[in-house]
Design an enzyme around this catalytic site. Sequence first.
Site, PDB file in Angstrom:
ATOM      1  CB  CYS A  61      -0.981  -0.012   1.171  1.00 24.47           C
ATOM      2  SG  CYS A  61      -0.230   0.095   2.815  1.00 24.47           S
ATOM      3  CG  HIS A  65      -4.560   0.066   3.950  1.00 25.53           C
ATOM      4  ND1 HIS A  65      -3.811  -0.849   3.237  1.00 25.53           N
ATOM      5  CD2 HIS A  65      -5.499   0.529   3.071  1.00 25.53           C
ATOM      6  CE1 HIS A  65      -4.272  -0.953   2.006  1.00 25.53           C
ATOM      7  NE2 HIS A  65      -5.297  -0.119   1.873  1.00 25.53           N
ATOM      8  CG  HIS A  78      -6.697   0.311  -1.599  1.00 20.38           C
ATOM      9  ND1 HIS A  78      -6.951  -0.314  -0.395  1.00 20.38           N
ATOM     10  CD2 HIS A  78      -7.670  -0.160  -2.447  1.00 20.38           C
ATOM     11  CE1 HIS A  78      -8.006  -1.096  -0.501  1.00 20.38           C
ATOM     12  NE2 HIS A  78      -8.462  -1.020  -1.726  1.00 20.38           N
TER      13      HIS A  78
END
Length: 363
Positions: free
Chosen positions: A277, A325, A337
């Site tokens: 990510c 994240h 993402h």
Amino acid sequence: MGRGKRSLIAAAVAAVCAVTVLTVPGTAFAAPAPTPTPLPTTNPDLTLPPSSDTDLEAVRTRLDALYHDAAVATDAYNAAEEQAEKQSTEIVELAKKIAEGREALAGLKDRAGAAARAQYRGGGLPDEAKLVLSDSPGEFLDGAGRARQGQRATEGLLGELTRTQQDLEQYAKDASAQWQKLEANRKAKATAQKKVEQQIAAAEKLESELEQEERDRLTRLQEQAAQRAQTAWLDSGALAGVDSQAGPQGEQAIAYATAQLGKPYVWGAEGPESFDCSGLTSQAWASAGVQVPRTSQEQWRQLTRVDVKDMRPGDLIVYFDDASHIALYLGDGKMIHAPRPGRTITIAGAGSMPILGVVRPDA
């Protein structure tokens, strides 16, 4: 740069450091036994015999926890790797300074020796006797003046020699300190890698025990949970007044990120074939000429924060209380993402996960 290439570079740097250790006399480089940053301790073992959506919901929750812990461990791995690379670079620079200092020191010692020998050859009678016996007192006095100049030059040479020796000693101490930090981060990296692999293996094992029909139902449950979160976020009015225009660099970051759609998530990866990510967000903004930290936690900590109501396309949305994240906001309530292992880079609802906050790399 991929993990394999970075590992080869780190190994080469370690070899340079070992040579540095051997070439600096009186310097000991010790590898300490550091205490790595604690990582999540979720027990990866779980066996459920799903027979209903209730059981599958428990599986979904468990999978979310396992992949979340893997994401935290991935951030720890990336941070340790980034620090190890930085320390390796600093050690190489210190090694160059030590080599240059040793060469300079040898030259200064030669000059100091020559000056000492010249002074010895000119010794003997005191200056008063030399003046009385000299055939040309004027020439003697001129020579005495030059001798004083030479003496001052010698004193300057000795001062430079002392400073060079002190610099070498400091370079050696700095190299030793960086070596210890490097070893600490190597161990932290190994610990984090083990944790990542354990969590991912446990999640994959759990999913592998499901029948195909159960996996399909689980996928639907995951999609429904994400949609519920997205709907609740939109209904809260979070997007009221949100700017729909990206800045020039934000547009470049978005173009880079969307060009990666469909590429796989691989933990620790930052392109070009796969990403995690924060690897995706850092490389997207690097393509726009903006360097941001490697990990989602450091991106959250170091970049300028903006209110959700003030965000614009290109900003980074940070998720979960521990900033484990991160995604790039596209506008219209959507983000792009790299979700987790087993998934590919995708576009999803920006509110489909708990939002911690928003940061702007080009602020």
